[in-house]
Enzyme design. Structure first.
Site, PDB file in Angstrom:
ATOM      1  NE  ARG A  14     -49.345 -30.703  -1.893  1.00 33.34           N
ATOM      2  CZ  ARG A  14     -48.755 -29.572  -1.497  1.00 33.34           C
ATOM      3  NH1 ARG A  14     -49.073 -29.063  -0.439  1.00 33.34           N
ATOM      4  NH2 ARG A  14     -47.792 -28.729  -2.255  1.00 33.34           N
ATOM      5  CB  ALA A 376    -101.853 -28.102 -23.957  1.00 30.29           C
TER       6      ALA A 376
HETATM    7  C1  UD1 Z   1     -44.358 -22.098  -3.174  1.00 26.82           C
HETATM    8  C2  UD1 Z   1     -42.993 -21.228  -2.563  1.00 26.82           C
HETATM    9  C3  UD1 Z   1     -43.424 -20.883  -1.214  1.00 26.82           C
HETATM   10  C4  UD1 Z   1     -45.019 -20.434  -1.599  1.00 26.82           C
HETATM   11  C5  UD1 Z   1     -46.182 -20.882  -2.039  1.00 26.82           C
HETATM   12  C6  UD1 Z   1     -47.130 -19.881  -2.460  1.00 26.82           C
HETATM   13  C7  UD1 Z   1     -41.229 -22.343  -3.485  1.00 26.82           C
HETATM   14  C8  UD1 Z   1     -40.025 -23.253  -3.217  1.00 26.82           C
HETATM   15  N1  UD1 Z   1     -41.947 -22.401  -2.634  1.00 26.82           N
HETATM   16  O1  UD1 Z   1     -44.573 -23.334  -2.769  1.00 26.82           O
HETATM   17  O2  UD1 Z   1     -42.720 -20.154  -0.604  1.00 26.82           O
HETATM   18  O3  UD1 Z   1     -45.324 -20.083  -0.178  1.00 26.82           O
HETATM   19  O4  UD1 Z   1     -45.797 -21.398  -3.545  1.00 26.82           O
HETATM   20  O5  UD1 Z   1     -48.147 -20.554  -3.079  1.00 26.82           O
HETATM   21  O6  UD1 Z   1     -41.082 -21.568  -4.624  1.00 26.82           O
HETATM   22  N2  UD1 Z   1     -43.730 -25.798 -10.404  1.00 26.82           N
HETATM   23  C9  UD1 Z   1     -43.271 -25.934 -11.739  1.00 26.82           C
HETATM   24  N3  UD1 Z   1     -42.107 -26.833 -11.699  1.00 26.82           N
HETATM   25  C10 UD1 Z   1     -41.516 -27.478 -10.564  1.00 26.82           C
HETATM   26  C11 UD1 Z   1     -42.195 -27.337  -9.247  1.00 26.82           C
HETATM   27  C12 UD1 Z   1     -43.397 -26.194  -9.267  1.00 26.82           C
HETATM   28  O7  UD1 Z   1     -43.474 -25.480 -12.573  1.00 26.82           O
HETATM   29  O8  UD1 Z   1     -40.442 -27.886 -10.636  1.00 26.82           O
HETATM   30  C13 UD1 Z   1     -44.769 -24.854 -10.502  1.00 26.82           C
HETATM   31  C14 UD1 Z   1     -45.998 -25.485 -10.010  1.00 26.82           C
HETATM   32  O9  UD1 Z   1     -46.835 -26.268 -11.110  1.00 26.82           O
HETATM   33  C15 UD1 Z   1     -46.907 -24.594  -9.481  1.00 26.82           C
HETATM   34  C16 UD1 Z   1     -45.914 -23.627  -8.910  1.00 26.82           C
HETATM   35  O10 UD1 Z   1     -44.614 -23.648  -9.306  1.00 26.82           O
HETATM   36  O11 UD1 Z   1     -47.827 -23.662 -10.198  1.00 26.82           O
HETATM   37  C17 UD1 Z   1     -45.619 -23.579  -7.534  1.00 26.82           C
HETATM   38  O12 UD1 Z   1     -45.206 -25.019  -6.982  1.00 26.82           O
HETATM   39  P1  UD1 Z   1     -45.741 -25.745  -5.735  1.00 26.82           P
HETATM   40  O13 UD1 Z   1     -45.279 -27.095  -5.634  1.00 26.82           O
HETATM   41  O14 UD1 Z   1     -47.152 -25.801  -5.585  1.00 26.82           O
HETATM   42  O15 UD1 Z   1     -45.075 -24.770  -4.606  1.00 26.82           O
HETATM   43  P2  UD1 Z   1     -45.482 -24.670  -3.131  1.00 26.82           P
HETATM   44  O16 UD1 Z   1     -45.005 -25.908  -2.257  1.00 26.82           O
HETATM   45  O17 UD1 Z   1     -46.872 -24.504  -3.060  1.00 26.82           O
END
Ligand code: UD1
Ligand code: CA
Length: 459
Positions: A14, A376
């Site tokens: 996003r 100046a």
């Molecule tokens: C996640 C939580 C959600 C919480 C929110 C808070 C889960 C399933 N959901 O959602 O409950 O409210 O954070 O901000 O955990 N990442 C990885 N590997 C992956 C996927 C993600 O390293 O395969 C990392 C991303 O880089 C990021 C973090 O995990 O830093 C969170 O991932 P993101 O996809 O942003 O999760 P949310 O949908 O925000």
């Protein structure tokens, strides 16, 4: 014993960026560095960073950080899958694992410490940070008993309309008993709307799993979009400004001022409107900066004034006055009590105490003694189109208006340069240098169209 895993492998779709999300900067520092700053009080046994998308960039950006282990998550199959990658690195580990999302950059060290303490004192299997949001859209919802024991976490997109009414959200900050987490972590399934392995699914099989509401909701703000990046910046700015005002700094118009977290201000500094302080800047007591100024990576002494000016990578001594419309850059060192006036640019030059450069000058690669008066329009011609050359000016020397000092050139002390001179040769102490065309006067002269005969030039 506490090990830390920071989840930083996601692309951050996003954000619509070629830069990995966690490297986007919030107030002069990347998100992931801010998360690492949050560990200040913890002293963890392991600091594991799960990387994937743009991992070379993430590793390079954190190369200076001591004690990190990077773990590759080849495919980003979800937050649960990300934590599964740390299993081989924690074999035989007998302690707690703190898991932090790399995109939650405003967490305070004391909040993390408090989570770990609550977890350990209650002997929990899992403890996680939660908050009650008026607009919980997008976050996972946390369902609890009235003792704050978690029954389930459901991602926003997997929630029923009734479940979406729950304002309690998962902050993405967890403390797990590692041995107990190991009984469930390897067995996650991807049975959800995104077909991902969710870390949040482990809590329903861990007992007790406890939710702890965070005191300041802003701390757990997660960044998924550029809009949220700007919102996080605004929250951080409020926090920084509140801190400095409480420490005795006056911000005339806080809304038009920005201050990086890396800045240090002494009491009784006054920041005028439209002024921005960046990088490793330090400002001494009694100084008044602005309006309309940018100060970055610079040391400003006490009782300095800077108005409508740009100061970068430079040092300004106590009592100096800078501006309006001055530009100090590239290791300019301005001594105590100097005056740097309108339309003056100073680059990589050192000025002794009490030296004045009051109007319309350029000084580059120059070393000036004390109490020099730069007239100046004086210019150092420091560049021959190929190399930069130095100019040296001794104590109390005065350069006349509109003089050009052709470097390399050295002027002694107490030298006077006549106005309009082009100075190409070194001048000894106490000398007068005149280097300009002699003045001619044509008496009774008239423009050509008004006269019949051309008057003769005097001898
Ligand atoms: C996640 C939580 C959600 C919480 C929110 C808070 C889960 C399933 N959901 O959602 O409950 O409210 O954070 O901000 O955990 N990442 C990885 N590997 C992956 C996927 C993600 O390293 O395969 C990392 C991303 O880089 C990021 C973090 O995990 O830093 C969170 O991932 P993101 O996809 O942003 O999760 P949310 O949908 O925000
Ligand atoms: Ca997120």
């Amino acid at each position: 014993m506490v090990a830390v895993a920071i989840l930083a492998a996601g692309r951050g779709t996003r954000m619509k960026s070629s830069l990995p999300k966690v490297l986007h900067s919030v107030g002069g520092k990347s998100m992931v560095e801010r998360v690492l700053d949050g560990l200040a009080d913890l002293n963890p046994s392991h600091t594991l960073i799960v990387v994937g998308f743009g991992q070379d960039q993430v590793k390079a950006a954190l190369a200076h950080w001591p004690g990190l282990t990077f773990i590759e998550q080849r495919e980003q199959l979800g937050t649960g899958h990300a934590v599964q990658q740390v299993i081989p690195h924690l074999e035989g580990f007998d302690g707690d694992l703190l898991v932090l999302n790399g995109d939650v950059p405003l967490l305070r060290p004391e909040t993390i410490q408090n989570l770990v303490t609550t977890h350990q004192e209650n002997g929990n299997a899992a403890t996680l940070l939660t908050a009650q949001f008026t607009d919980p859209t997008g976050y996972g919802r946390v369902f609890c008993t009235d003792q704050n024991l978690i029954t389930e976490i459901v991602e926003h997109r997997d929630c029923s309309p009734a479940q979406r009414q729950n304002p309690r959200i998962n902050a993405g900050v967890y403390c797990f008993n590692w041995a107990q987490l190991m009984t469930v972590l390897p067995h996650l399934s991807a049975d959800n709307d995104q077909r991902e392995y969710y870390l949040t699914d482990v809590v329903k099989d861990l007992n007790p799993a406890m939710a702890v509401d965070v005191a300041d909701c802003q701390e757990i703000f997660g960044i998924n979009s550029r809009k949220q990046l700007a919102e996080a910046y605004a929250m951080l700015q409020d926090r920084i400004k509140d801190h400095w005002m409480a420490a005795g700094v006056t911000l005339i118009d806080p809304d038009s001022t920005t201050i990086d977290t890396t800045v240090y201000l002494e009491p009784d500094v006054v920041i005028e409107p439209q002024t921005h302080l960046r990088g490793k800047t330090v400002v001494g007591t009694g100084s008044r900066l602005g309006p309309g100024s940018l100060i970055e990576n610079s040391q400003i002494g006490a009782d300095v004034t800077v108005a409508f000016s740009v100061v970068s990578d430079s040092t300004v001594g106590s009592g100096a006055r800078v501006g309006p419309y001055a530009h100090l850059r590239g290791q300019a060192v301005v001594g105590d009590g100097c005056r740097i006036g309108n339309f003056v640019e100073i680059k990589k030059s050192t000025l002794g105490a009490g030296t004045n450069v009051a109007h319309l000058s350029y000084l580059g690669d120059a070393t000036l003694g004390t109490k020099v008066n730069v007239g100046a329009g004086t210019i150092t011609a420091n560049y021959d189109g190929y190399k930069k050359h130095p100019t040296v000016i001794g104590d109390r020397t005065k350069t006349g208006s509109n003089s050009v000092l052709v470097a390399p050139v050295t002027l002694g002390s107490d030298v006077t340069i006549a106005a309009g001179s082009v100075v190409r040769k070194d001048a000894p102490d106490n000398s007068l240098v005149v280097s300009r065309a002699p003045q001619k006067i044509y008496a009774d002269w008239q423009p050509k169209h008004q006269r019949e005969e051309q008057p003769k030039a005097p001898e």
